[in-house]
Motif scaffolding. Structure first.
Motif, PDB file in Angstrom:
ATOM      1  N   ILE A 183       0.838  -1.204   0.000  1.00 35.80           N
ATOM      2  CA  ILE A 183       0.000   0.000   0.000  1.00 35.80           C
ATOM      3  C   ILE A 183       0.872   1.253   0.000  1.00 35.80           C
ATOM      4  CG2 ILE A 183      -1.632   1.349   1.391  1.00 35.80           C
ATOM      5  CD1 ILE A 183      -2.952  -1.316   2.156  1.00 35.80           C
ATOM      6  N   VAL A 184       1.923   1.265   0.819  1.00 42.97           N
ATOM      7  CA  VAL A 184       2.828   2.410   0.862  1.00 42.97           C
ATOM      8  C   VAL A 184       3.478   2.617  -0.504  1.00 42.97           C
ATOM      9  CG1 VAL A 184       5.012   3.239   1.823  1.00 42.97           C
ATOM     10  CG2 VAL A 184       3.271   2.286   3.342  1.00 42.97           C
ATOM     11  N   ALA A 185       3.949   1.548  -1.130  1.00 42.64           N
ATOM     12  CA  ALA A 185       4.583   1.643  -2.451  1.00 42.64           C
ATOM     13  C   ALA A 185       3.588   2.146  -3.499  1.00 42.64           C
ATOM     14  CB  ALA A 185       5.145   0.287  -2.863  1.00 42.64           C
ATOM     15  N   LEU A 186       2.363   1.673  -3.444  1.00 39.86           N
ATOM     16  CA  LEU A 186       1.338   2.101  -4.396  1.00 39.86           C
ATOM     17  C   LEU A 186       1.029   3.590  -4.243  1.00 39.86           C
ATOM     18  CD1 LEU A 186      -0.724   1.259  -6.567  1.00 39.86           C
ATOM     19  CD2 LEU A 186      -2.335   0.870  -4.708  1.00 39.86           C
ATOM     20  N   VAL A 233      11.042  13.483  -5.960  1.00 35.53           N
ATOM     21  CA  VAL A 233      10.604  13.997  -4.660  1.00 35.53           C
ATOM     22  C   VAL A 233       9.294  13.326  -4.246  1.00 35.53           C
ATOM     23  CG1 VAL A 233       9.763  16.076  -3.475  1.00 35.53           C
ATOM     24  CG2 VAL A 233      11.827  16.175  -4.854  1.00 35.53           C
ATOM     25  N   GLY A 234       8.442  13.023  -5.205  1.00 31.65           N
ATOM     26  CA  GLY A 234       7.176  12.351  -4.909  1.00 31.65           C
ATOM     27  C   GLY A 234       7.342  10.943  -4.365  1.00 31.65           C
ATOM     28  N   LEU A 235       8.511  10.327  -4.597  1.00 26.27           N
ATOM     29  CA  LEU A 235       8.766   8.979  -4.079  1.00 26.27           C
ATOM     30  C   LEU A 235       9.231   8.977  -2.631  1.00 26.27           C
ATOM     31  CD1 LEU A 235      10.634   7.360  -7.087  1.00 26.27           C
ATOM     32  CD2 LEU A 235       8.359   6.774  -6.239  1.00 26.27           C
ATOM     33  N   ILE A 236       9.595  10.138  -2.118  1.00 25.05           N
ATOM     34  CA  ILE A 236      10.215  10.203  -0.801  1.00 25.05           C
ATOM     35  C   ILE A 236       9.197  10.212   0.339  1.00 25.05           C
ATOM     36  CG2 ILE A 236      11.666  11.636   0.695  1.00 25.05           C
ATOM     37  CD1 ILE A 236      13.107  12.547  -1.865  1.00 25.05           C
ATOM     38  N   GLN A 237       8.136  11.001   0.187  1.00 23.54           N
ATOM     39  CA  GLN A 237       7.207  11.198   1.289  1.00 23.54           C
ATOM     40  C   GLN A 237       5.814  11.493   0.748  1.00 23.54           C
ATOM     41  OE1 GLN A 237       8.277  14.560   3.660  1.00 23.54           O
ATOM     42  NE2 GLN A 237       6.768  14.162   5.225  1.00 23.54           N
ATOM     43  N   LEU A 251       3.001   5.972  -2.946  1.00 28.18           N
ATOM     44  CA  LEU A 251       4.154   6.779  -3.365  1.00 28.18           C
ATOM     45  C   LEU A 251       4.341   6.774  -4.884  1.00 28.18           C
ATOM     46  CD1 LEU A 251       6.715   5.944  -0.547  1.00 28.18           C
ATOM     47  CD2 LEU A 251       5.420   8.057  -0.866  1.00 28.18           C
ATOM     48  N   MET A 252       4.148   5.634  -5.525  1.00 30.28           N
ATOM     49  CA  MET A 252       4.281   5.564  -6.983  1.00 30.28           C
ATOM     50  C   MET A 252       3.198   6.379  -7.680  1.00 30.28           C
ATOM     51  SD  MET A 252       6.954   3.906  -7.886  1.00 30.28           S
ATOM     52  CE  MET A 252       6.619   3.533  -9.580  1.00 30.28           C
ATOM     53  N   THR A 253       1.978   6.323  -7.150  1.00 30.48           N
ATOM     54  CA  THR A 253       0.884   7.098  -7.723  1.00 30.48           C
ATOM     55  C   THR A 253       1.159   8.589  -7.600  1.00 30.48           C
ATOM     56  OG1 THR A 253      -0.675   5.337  -7.165  1.00 30.48           O
ATOM     57  CG2 THR A 253      -1.601   7.518  -7.635  1.00 30.48           C
TER      58      THR A 253
END
Length: 74
Positions: A16-19, A45-49, A21-23
Protein backbone atom coordinates in the motif's frame (compact mmCIF):
# COMPACT_ATOMS: atom_id res chain seq x y z
CA UNK A 1 -4.54 -0.08 17.96
CA UNK A 2 -1.28 -1.86 17.36
CA UNK A 3 1.75 0.14 16.27
CA UNK A 4 4.01 -1.52 13.73
CA UNK A 5 7.73 -0.91 13.33
CA UNK A 6 9.39 -1.42 9.94
CA UNK A 7 10.39 -4.98 10.85
CA UNK A 8 6.85 -5.87 11.98
CA UNK A 9 4.92 -4.28 9.12
CA UNK A 10 3.02 -6.82 7.04
CA UNK A 11 3.67 -7.25 3.33
CA UNK A 12 0.30 -5.75 2.38
CA UNK A 13 1.27 -2.61 4.32
CA UNK A 14 4.46 -2.22 2.27
CA UNK A 15 2.48 -2.74 -0.93
CA UNK A 16 0.00 0.00 0.00
CA UNK A 17 2.83 2.41 0.86
CA UNK A 18 4.58 1.64 -2.45
CA UNK A 19 1.34 2.10 -4.40
CA UNK A 20 0.62 5.47 -2.76
CA UNK A 21 4.15 6.78 -3.37
CA UNK A 22 4.28 5.56 -6.98
CA UNK A 23 0.88 7.10 -7.72
CA UNK A 24 1.87 10.44 -6.20
CA UNK A 25 5.19 10.42 -8.05
CA UNK A 26 3.55 9.67 -11.39
CA UNK A 27 0.93 12.39 -10.98
CA UNK A 28 3.54 14.97 -9.98
CA UNK A 29 5.75 13.99 -12.93
CA UNK A 30 2.89 14.27 -15.44
CA UNK A 31 1.63 17.61 -14.10
CA UNK A 32 5.14 19.09 -13.91
CA UNK A 33 5.88 17.97 -17.48
CA UNK A 34 2.68 19.66 -18.71
CA UNK A 35 3.68 23.01 -17.23
CA UNK A 36 7.43 22.60 -17.85
CA UNK A 37 8.64 22.71 -14.23
CA UNK A 38 11.38 20.07 -13.65
CA UNK A 39 9.34 16.87 -14.04
CA UNK A 40 12.13 14.49 -13.00
CA UNK A 41 12.76 16.40 -9.81
CA UNK A 42 9.08 16.33 -8.85
CA UNK A 43 8.84 12.65 -9.74
CA UNK A 44 11.76 11.74 -7.49
CA UNK A 45 10.60 14.00 -4.66
CA UNK A 46 7.18 12.35 -4.91
CA UNK A 47 8.77 8.98 -4.08
CA UNK A 48 10.21 10.20 -0.80
CA UNK A 49 7.21 11.20 1.29
CA UNK A 50 3.43 11.55 1.21
CA UNK A 51 1.57 14.07 1.01
CA UNK A 52 3.99 17.01 1.54
CA UNK A 53 5.38 17.07 -2.07
CA UNK A 54 1.84 17.17 -3.47
CA UNK A 55 0.86 20.01 -1.15
CA UNK A 56 3.96 22.05 -2.01
CA UNK A 57 3.45 21.43 -5.75
CA UNK A 58 -0.20 22.48 -5.55
CA UNK A 59 0.66 25.68 -3.65
CA UNK A 60 3.42 26.61 -6.12
CA UNK A 61 1.21 25.76 -9.08
CA UNK A 62 -1.71 27.90 -7.88
CA UNK A 63 0.34 30.89 -6.72
CA UNK A 64 3.90 31.49 -7.91
CA UNK A 65 3.87 29.71 -11.27
CA UNK A 66 0.52 31.16 -12.41
CA UNK A 67 1.66 34.68 -11.55
CA UNK A 68 4.76 34.24 -13.72
CA UNK A 69 2.65 32.94 -16.62
CA UNK A 70 0.24 35.88 -16.47
CA UNK A 71 3.13 38.40 -16.30
CA UNK A 72 4.73 36.81 -19.36
CA UNK A 73 1.51 37.05 -21.42
CA UNK A 74 0.94 40.76 -20.71
Amino acid sequence: MKNYGPEEMPVWGWLIVALILMTQSSILFIKARKIGKAPWLWGIVGLIQFPVPSIIFFILWKTVWQRKETKGKS
